[in-house]
Motif scaffolding. Structure first.
Motif, PDB file in Angstrom:
ATOM      1  N   SER A   1       0.576  -1.276   0.022  1.00  0.00           N
ATOM      2  CA  SER A   1      -0.195   0.218  -0.527  1.00  0.00           C
ATOM      3  C   SER A   1       0.623   0.861   0.525  1.00  0.00           C
ATOM      4  O   SER A   1       0.326   2.048   0.176  1.00  0.00           O
ATOM      5  CB  SER A   1      -0.401  -0.029   1.049  1.00  0.00           C
ATOM      6  OG  SER A   1      -0.544  -0.322   2.283  1.00  0.00           O
ATOM      7  N   GLN A   2       1.856   0.991  -0.140  1.00  0.00           N
ATOM      8  CA  GLN A   2       3.306   2.203  -0.121  1.00  0.00           C
ATOM      9  C   GLN A   2       4.190   2.571  -1.161  1.00  0.00           C
ATOM     10  O   GLN A   2       4.821   3.621  -1.023  1.00  0.00           O
ATOM     11  CB  GLN A   2       4.895   1.888   1.225  1.00  0.00           C
ATOM     12  CG  GLN A   2       3.501   1.901   2.556  1.00  0.00           C
ATOM     13  CD  GLN A   2       4.602   1.677   4.159  1.00  0.00           C
ATOM     14  OE1 GLN A   2       5.340   1.131   3.773  1.00  0.00           O
ATOM     15  NE2 GLN A   2       5.048   2.916   4.239  1.00  0.00           N
ATOM     16  N   ILE A   3       3.365   1.589  -2.337  1.00  0.00           N
ATOM     17  CA  ILE A   3       4.101   1.667  -3.261  1.00  0.00           C
ATOM     18  C   ILE A   3       3.215   1.883  -4.476  1.00  0.00           C
ATOM     19  O   ILE A   3       1.843   1.513  -5.040  1.00  0.00           O
ATOM     20  CB  ILE A   3       5.289   0.387  -3.610  1.00  0.00           C
ATOM     21  CG1 ILE A   3       5.976   0.151  -3.038  1.00  0.00           C
ATOM     22  CG2 ILE A   3       5.595   0.638  -5.661  1.00  0.00           C
ATOM     23  CD1 ILE A   3       6.263  -1.525  -2.813  1.00  0.00           C
ATOM     24  N   ILE A   4       3.509   2.819  -5.633  1.00  0.00           N
ATOM     25  CA  ILE A   4       2.768   2.939  -6.940  1.00  0.00           C
ATOM     26  C   ILE A   4       4.027   2.751  -7.791  1.00  0.00           C
ATOM     27  O   ILE A   4       5.092   3.516  -7.817  1.00  0.00           O
ATOM     28  CB  ILE A   4       2.079   4.340  -6.727  1.00  0.00           C
ATOM     29  CG1 ILE A   4       1.452   4.918  -7.990  1.00  0.00           C
ATOM     30  CG2 ILE A   4       3.129   5.610  -6.940  1.00  0.00           C
ATOM     31  CD1 ILE A   4       0.247   6.407  -8.107  1.00  0.00           C
ATOM     32  N   VAL A   5       3.729   2.181  -9.192  1.00  0.00           N
ATOM     33  CA  VAL A   5       3.541   2.387  -9.892  1.00  0.00           C
ATOM     34  C   VAL A   5       2.966   3.170 -10.836  1.00  0.00           C
ATOM     35  O   VAL A   5       2.165   3.636 -11.384  1.00  0.00           O
ATOM     36  CB  VAL A   5       4.136   1.069 -11.022  1.00  0.00           C
ATOM     37  CG1 VAL A   5       5.142   0.743 -11.919  1.00  0.00           C
ATOM     38  CG2 VAL A   5       4.058  -0.170  -9.996  1.00  0.00           C
ATOM     39  N   SER A   6       3.995   4.210 -11.979  1.00  0.00           N
ATOM     40  CA  SER A   6       3.855   5.040 -12.988  1.00  0.00           C
ATOM     41  C   SER A   6       4.141   5.145 -14.419  1.00  0.00           C
ATOM     42  O   SER A   6       5.315   3.943 -14.502  1.00  0.00           O
ATOM     43  CB  SER A   6       3.608   6.586 -12.069  1.00  0.00           C
ATOM     44  OG  SER A   6       2.803   6.625 -11.311  1.00  0.00           O
ATOM     45  N   SER A   7       3.814   5.500 -15.252  1.00  0.00           N
ATOM     46  CA  SER A   7       4.289   5.597 -16.424  1.00  0.00           C
ATOM     47  C   SER A   7       6.058   6.712 -16.324  1.00  0.00           C
ATOM     48  O   SER A   7       5.779   7.394 -17.247  1.00  0.00           O
ATOM     49  CB  SER A   7       3.277   6.098 -17.581  1.00  0.00           C
ATOM     50  OG  SER A   7       2.222   4.958 -17.356  1.00  0.00           O
TER      51      SER A   7
END
Length: 394
Positions: free
Chosen positions: A93-99
């Motif tokens: 929940s503390q990680i995001i993947v983006s473009s």
């Protein structure tokens, strides 16, 4: 008929590095022998095992939407990467993947900053930081350093730039455009200042983490300052270290409430990053890392040549870097010698009269400098620096 655009666009500029790349491409198409040192893009191909993983993902039908913030497989690989290489532990929940890491940073600015807020940005800086802050309605506060200060700000400078409106501090180490890298001790000194200001979020832009050869080992901000862990957002990606710029995968880890806000911004803009690229990024982060060491060794060899060659040009001063594939020489002596007023004039003369493209330092908050990328062959670097020397000595 004339159509107006939003008022916010009056303060925003197109990316100067993209503009240089476009001009070099246009001139090449017209038949000019242009050597472009403007783009921050590895000249190596993406390693084969990463491409194989992407091809397998296509064959396996992984061509649908994924969760907005990234697949479970990639987030798990990112968790392991942070634990293995940075001794940092994050929940999914503390990680995001983006473009791209750029989108992570944009999402954060939009999710955190409000009109009237301030964001502290050390200069020289990556060109997009100030404009991202402005797009969020906030004000960039630029803290200047130069070659005589090793392109690093001091704790005293940081302290004097903080106000009751400061909400964000952005630090890129190793740095684009300077190649300078903060040691763990230097990060701790900055952290000691920030510890007294609990409303400030710290962004550690670690995108060049693996392209590093300094005497002091690379250290991420949250690892150097564990007491600030709950306020640090660490951004990274696969573009630079794995020669995957076109795959567009970046990631960030930090406080869950900020990551949630970034996810919401992303849900209303791009949605999930490319499913195939995410599968490739799993292979990059979890697979054999020998390719990274090989590419970094080549960058170091080029760095050593470029620094020596630039320092041999009359009126140039170039500080050795600890990483990245950039050099930022000060050229004020050459400007005087050539009777030019600014770095932009030199860059214009360089492409017009010597067929070499680079970016003026003023685009990075460093007037009187130019930025060169050495992510190209040694032969091109030798020819480019020879052309520069001839131009200055004419």
């Amino acid at each position: 008929m004339s159509l107006s655009v939003s008022k916010r666009m009056a303060a925003i500029k197109p990316s100067p590095t993209a503009a240089v790349l476009a001009l070099a491409t246009e001139l090449r198409a017209a038949g000019r022998d242009i050597i472009s040192l403007g783009a921050g893009e590895p000249d190596f191909d993406t390693p084969q095992h990463i491409k194989d993983a992407a091809q397998k993902a296509i064959r396996d039908g992984k061509t649908k939407y994924t969760p907005i913030d990234g697949t479970a497989e990639l987030k798990a690989a990112i968790q392991q990467k942070f634990l293995r290489e940075n001794q940092l532990e994050y929940a999914a929940s503390q990680i995001i993947v983006s473009s791209g890491a750029k989108q992570c940073l944009f999402n954060l600015c939009m999710g955190l900053l409000s009109p009237g807020d301030e964001a502290i940005i050390p200069a020289p800086y990556w060109v997009s930081y100030p404009d991202m802050v402005k797009l969020a309605g906030a004000e960039p506060v630029i803290v200047e350093s130069g070659i005589d200060a090793d392109f690093k700000i001091t704790p005293e400078q940081l302290a004097s730039s903080i106000s009751d409106r400061t909400r964000l501090f952005i630090l890129n180490s190793p740095s684009n455009p300077t190649g300078a890298s903060y040691s763990a001790a230097e990060l701790q000194e900055l952290g000691a200042i920030l510890s007294d200001h609990p409303d400030i979020v710290i962004v550690a832009d670690d995108i060049y983490e693996h392209i590093h050869w300094g005497d002091d080992p690379f250290c991420s901000f949250a690892a150097a300052c564990p007491d600030l862990y709950d306020r640090v957002v660490t951004t990274n990606g696969v573009s630079k270290a794995y020669a995957m710029t076109g795959w567009r995968i970046g990631y960030a880890a930090g406080p869950a409430e900020l990551i949630t806000a970034m996810k919401t911004v992303q849900s209303q803009s791009t949605s999930n990053p490319c499913s195939i690229s995410q599968a490739a990024a799993v292979a990059a982060l979890s697979g054999d890392q020998a390719c990274v060491k090989q590419m970094t060794a080549a960058y170091k060899e080029r760095h050593d040549y470029v620094v020596h060659a630039l320092n041999s040009i009359d009126g140039f001063e170039c500080r050795p870097g600890e990483g990245t594939f950039y050099a930022l020489p000060r050229i004020v002596g050459a400007l005087d010698r050539m009777h030019l007023a600014a770095d932009t004039d030199f860059v214009t003369a360089l492409i017009n009269d010597a067929d070499v493209a680079c970016v003026p330092g003023s685009a990075f908050g460093a007037p009187g400098y130019i930025r060169l990328s050495f992510a190209c062959s040694m032969e091109m670097l030798e020819e480019a620096t020879n052309r520069m020397k001839r131009l200055v000595s004419t």
